[in-house]
Write an enzyme that holds these catalytic residues in place. Structure first.
Site, mmCIF file in Angstrom:
data_model
loop_
_atom_site.group_PDB
_atom_site.id
_atom_site.type_symbol
_atom_site.label_atom_id
_atom_site.label_comp_id
_atom_site.label_asym_id
_atom_site.label_seq_id
_atom_site.Cartn_x
_atom_site.Cartn_y
_atom_site.Cartn_z
ATOM 1 N N VAL A 1 -14.045 2.157 9.739
ATOM 2 C CA VAL A 1 -13.834 0.620 9.944
ATOM 3 C C VAL A 1 -13.506 0.021 10.957
ATOM 4 O O VAL A 1 -13.366 -1.252 11.184
ATOM 5 C CB VAL A 1 -12.883 0.219 8.529
ATOM 6 C CG1 VAL A 1 -13.389 0.587 7.302
ATOM 7 C CG2 VAL A 1 -11.663 0.728 8.754
ATOM 8 N N SER B 1 -0.132 -3.947 0.207
ATOM 9 C CA SER B 1 1.061 -3.278 -0.383
ATOM 10 C C SER B 1 2.009 -3.967 -0.847
ATOM 11 O O SER B 1 2.062 -4.941 -0.380
ATOM 12 C CB SER B 1 1.510 -2.231 0.848
ATOM 13 O OG SER B 1 2.786 -1.701 0.422
ATOM 14 N N LYS C 1 1.008 -4.832 6.588
ATOM 15 C CA LYS C 1 0.741 -5.043 5.229
ATOM 16 C C LYS C 1 1.280 -6.755 5.013
ATOM 17 O O LYS C 1 0.579 -7.721 4.384
ATOM 18 C CB LYS C 1 1.479 -4.248 4.502
ATOM 19 C CG LYS C 1 1.036 -3.009 4.534
ATOM 20 C CD LYS C 1 -0.492 -2.821 3.900
ATOM 21 C CE LYS C 1 -1.078 -1.373 3.944
ATOM 22 N NZ LYS C 1 -2.533 -1.499 3.817
ATOM 23 N N TYR D 1 3.959 0.014 9.553
ATOM 24 C CA TYR D 1 2.996 -0.105 8.328
ATOM 25 C C TYR D 1 3.232 -1.404 7.664
ATOM 26 O O TYR D 1 2.364 -2.025 7.364
ATOM 27 C CB TYR D 1 3.335 1.243 7.407
ATOM 28 C CG TYR D 1 2.614 1.263 6.203
ATOM 29 C CD1 TYR D 1 1.311 1.278 5.929
ATOM 30 C CD2 TYR D 1 3.149 0.533 4.989
ATOM 31 C CE1 TYR D 1 0.690 1.428 4.750
ATOM 32 C CE2 TYR D 1 2.759 0.543 3.762
ATOM 33 C CZ TYR D 1 1.307 1.033 3.531
ATOM 34 O OH TYR D 1 0.775 0.908 2.401
ATOM 35 N N ASN E 1 -10.186 -1.443 1.437
ATOM 36 C CA ASN E 1 -8.915 -0.706 0.767
ATOM 37 C C ASN E 1 -8.497 0.227 1.775
ATOM 38 O O ASN E 1 -7.537 0.925 1.820
ATOM 39 C CB ASN E 1 -9.672 0.042 -0.488
ATOM 40 C CG ASN E 1 -8.901 1.328 -0.882
ATOM 41 O OD1 ASN E 1 -7.445 0.890 -1.446
ATOM 42 N ND2 ASN E 1 -9.055 2.388 -0.693
#
Lengths: 225, 258
Positions: free
Chosen positions: B66, B145, B162, B158, B92
């Protein structure tokens, strides 16, 4: 005399900050005026070590306007690289420098209202600046034991380097309850954050936007093309 | 929530314990034809497509990274050639890395930014262009998330990727609303998917008990429960929901203390 180190964009907001902080007798240094310089994190890390500032203000360089459907992968990579990746490692270097100094300090990341409330046509800028708000909170937690506060200041829709059509500017001005939306307002908020009285204020996303986010405009977005 | 006649794409869906598979199977159970994508685990990806066909649906396994826009564009072309159209895209695919802010590395940071942000932008843009071309609306759903809302101490970058999805989803929802395309994201909490197999705080029974204690509902989330939230957002009943975020986290993101 407290030392302020400013890293990032060289525009009207930077100029207003300089004038305000100098008026309050802060010493002032500006590095990484271009996007390329801003990405040279090892040089900036050395600057932090050498200068040992009391206050660090970071102004991520990428600002752009355009429809998401027309955006390219290369534009996304550039915005992510400039605004998130480089800022992440500037903040990591700041974490080490400020934690080691044991004299407290202030870190401010300059942002834009589109990082807090999405705006049509600002997906690149809002998304990448939005990511930094999570990092600001994380850094605030890690630096709290060292009496260093970390916050972000979002300027209003007009107090950024975006080139907007006149009708969009007028609409945005009308959607701002307190019509003044100048660089000086953000500079004043930064000055407050750098005062001793703001020692208990950390990990927050503050806005100098004249109440712009309190309202929703009607009709089509001024950013629609 | 009948999705019969709809065509969906779910990225990051090869592994049977993954959230991606929970979503793909939920959409198929509701009647949709579902193409599955992954960059790795290709044997498993083919097996998932076979599972979906065994459920009586049309399916397709499409390998694509992706982060590579050209591969994503080709993936959409392949999907449309094979299944005729796209109505639902579920972006996803993602990764997690566990490091304190002091220790984060350039490599891990770049991997997180590329897969979790650039990857979403590439997949959503390619799918949106096809949906606009079709002229019949569509559903774009990102799996972000609970960390979109709350921060945890060993996943700073991370969490940033998100959190950024709030801005991304909102901005793109505004832009695509005139095309009747809705854009939303869901925030899974603690799910014992392959993503979390290497999490440093989930290695022992004591770790697992501590994780459970941190969730108001007292347990991990199931991949089927993530699928149910996506199935709702993909349905006609959710036609008026756009730019929204649904936490599916057992209450993990409600507050800091229990």
């Amino acid at each position: 005399m407290k030392k302020l180190l400013f890293l990032g964009r060289d525009d009207g907001l930077r100029k207003a900050l300089l004038e305000r902080f100098q008026a309050e007798s802060f010493s002032y240094q500006h590095h990484a005026k271009t996007a390329e310089d801003y990405k040279d994190v090892s040089a900036l890390e050395q600057t932090l070590v050498t200068e040992r500032p009391d206050i660090l203000i970071v102004y991520p360089p990428h600002q752009s306007r355009g429809q998401f459907l027309d955006s390219t992968a290369a534009e996304w990579e550039e915005a992510i690289s400039q605004n998130i990746e480089a800022t992440t490692f500037i903040l990591q270097a700041a974490l080490k420098t400020f934690a080691g100094s044991n004299s407290g300090g202030r870190i401010i990341v300059l942002s834009h209202v589109s990082a807090l409330a999405p705006m049509n046509g600002l997906s690149l800028m809002g998304t990448t600046l939005g990511a930094l708000n999570a990092l600001v909170k994380m850094l605030a937690l890690e630096l709290a034991p060292h009496n260093v506060t970390v916050n972000s200041v979002a300027v209003g829709p007009l107090a950024a380097g975006l080139e907007l059509p006149q009708d969009a500017t007028e609409r945005l001005r009308q959607d701002t309850p307190i019509h003044v939306d100048d660089f000086e307002d953000a500079a004043a908020l930064c000055l407050l954050l750098c005062s001793d009285e703001a020692r208990h204020l950390t990990g927050q996303q503050l806005r100098a936007d004249g109440g712009f986010l309190l309202t929703r405009g009607s009709g089509s977005s001024p950013y629609a093309q | 929530m009948d999705l019969t006649g709809k065509v969906a794409l779910v990225t990051g869906a090869a592994q049977k314990r993954s959230i991606g598979w929970g979503i793909a199977s939920a959409l198929a159970l509701a009647g949709a034809d579902v193409a599955v994508n992954d960059a790795y685990h290709l044997d498993e990806l083919e097996a998932r497509a076979a599972d979906l066909k065994a459920m009586g649906r049309r399916s397709l396994a499409v390998q694509a990274d992706v982060t590579d826009d050209a591969q994503v564009v080709r993936m959409l072309e392949t999907l449309v050639e094979s299944l005729g159209r796209i109505d639902i895209v579920v972006s996803n695919a993602g990764i997690a890395r566990w490091e304190t802010f002091s220790d984060i590395t350039l490599k891990n940071t770049r991997d997180l930014l590329r897969i979790n942000m650039l990857g979403n932008a590439n997949v959503c843009r390619a799918a949106a262009k096809q949906m606009v071309k079709q002229g019949e609306g569509g559903r774009i759903i990102i799996v972000s998330s609970v960390q979109s809302d709350v921060q945890f101490p060993i996943t700073p970058v991370y969490g940033a990727t998100k959190h950024a999805m709030h801005s991304f989803v909102g901005s793109v929802a505004l832009e695509l609303a005139p095309h009747n395309i809705t854009v939303n994201h869901i925030g899974p909490g603690w799910v014992r998917s392959p993503l979390n197999d290497v999490a440093p705080d989930q290695k022992t029974e004591a770790d697992i008990d501590a994780q459970k204690a941190g969730v108001p509902l007292g347990r991990d989330g199931k991949i089927e429960e993530m699928g149910a939230a996506i199935r709702y957002l993909a349905s006609d009943e959710a036609a008026y929901t756009t730019g929204a975020f649904i936490r599916v986290d057992g209450g993990l993101g409600i507050g800091k203390y229990l």
